[in-house]
Motif scaffolding. Sequence first.
Motif, short mmCIF file in Angstrom:
data_model
loop_
_atom_site.label_atom_id
_atom_site.label_comp_id
_atom_site.label_asym_id
_atom_site.label_seq_id
_atom_site.Cartn_x
_atom_site.Cartn_y
_atom_site.Cartn_z
N THR A 96 14.31 28.21 8.03
CA THR A 96 15.17 27.06 8.31
C THR A 96 14.37 25.93 8.95
N HIS B 232 16.35 30.78 -4.62
CA HIS B 232 16.69 31.54 -3.42
C HIS B 232 15.89 31.08 -2.22
N TYR C 250 17.56 27.88 -0.98
CA TYR C 250 18.90 28.21 -0.48
C TYR C 250 18.84 28.91 0.87
N ARG C 251 17.97 29.87 1.02
CA ARG C 251 17.87 30.61 2.28
C ARG C 251 17.34 29.73 3.40
N ARG D 237 20.61 27.17 4.20
CA ARG D 237 22.01 27.59 4.32
C ARG D 237 22.53 27.51 5.75
N ASN D 238 21.67 27.57 6.77
CA ASN D 238 22.12 27.52 8.16
C ASN D 238 22.09 26.11 8.75
N ARG E 54 23.78 21.37 1.75
CA ARG E 54 24.18 22.33 0.72
C ARG E 54 23.18 22.29 -0.42
N VAL E 55 22.91 23.46 -0.98
CA VAL E 55 21.96 23.58 -2.09
C VAL E 55 22.73 24.04 -3.33
#
Length: 256
Positions: free
Chosen positions: A158, A202, A205-206, A209-210, A215-216
């Motif tokens: 992140t 992925h 996205y990972r 996501r937090n 948004r992805v």
Amino acid sequence: MSASTPSTESPNVPPLIREVTGILRVPVLDRQGQAVDTVEIDPALFGGKINRQLMHDVVLMYLANQRAGTHHTLRRGEVAGSTRKLFRQKGTGYARVGSIRTNKRRGGGTAKGPKPRDYEYHLPKKAVRAATRMAILSKFVDEEVVLLDDLSLPAPKTREMAALLQGITIGTRTVGEGEQAREQRLTLRDTTVLIGTPQLDHMIYRAARNLPGVRVLPVAEFNCYTVLRYKRLLLSRAALQALLQKYQAERAAATT
């Protein structure tokens, strides 16, 4: 001499249908936010026009389809209480009254209250796809698209994505008043961002996501509501190429 009828449209209100002509030039940025190249985009690939009314109708459709519709109120025939007449009709001096379960009394039923229902409806598929193209085109026209040369990350962390968004400047804002006023740098971390990827990624996205307001989505899953909901659209070269190839194929299929 008859008086002229004043115009009801405000000059500051944009037209419902806007034609977009001419090549759009979008700067390509590196990870430090510096322009390294320019990409030319033909608005004809996105339909060449922006219909505000159509986009509005499609957004309302998406919002309506998200409603659960589980609201439920009790009518006067469903609440607890006796059905007997409280007192006789005449001779008491009071206004006539019937059941205690009437909606005019505390604890009574609700008059014409909502019941569970399905709010889902669908507009024609061609209209929905056209609205998505118009929403993306409006982002390019309003200069709300940030195009990166490379969006890959070394690890699904992140902090890596947050640092990437923090390094891209999108403007300035004034902080304070009077002599204390100063200009503050605005970055992608200070707004909402929709990140478009060529396909399901992925790693991206990972990493995102937090992050609140981020948004992805793969570009193939873009829709009018999602594109308009976020203030900025972040794309890589590969994502833009995938998006343009998609609409080029749709345009070629429509002309054959």
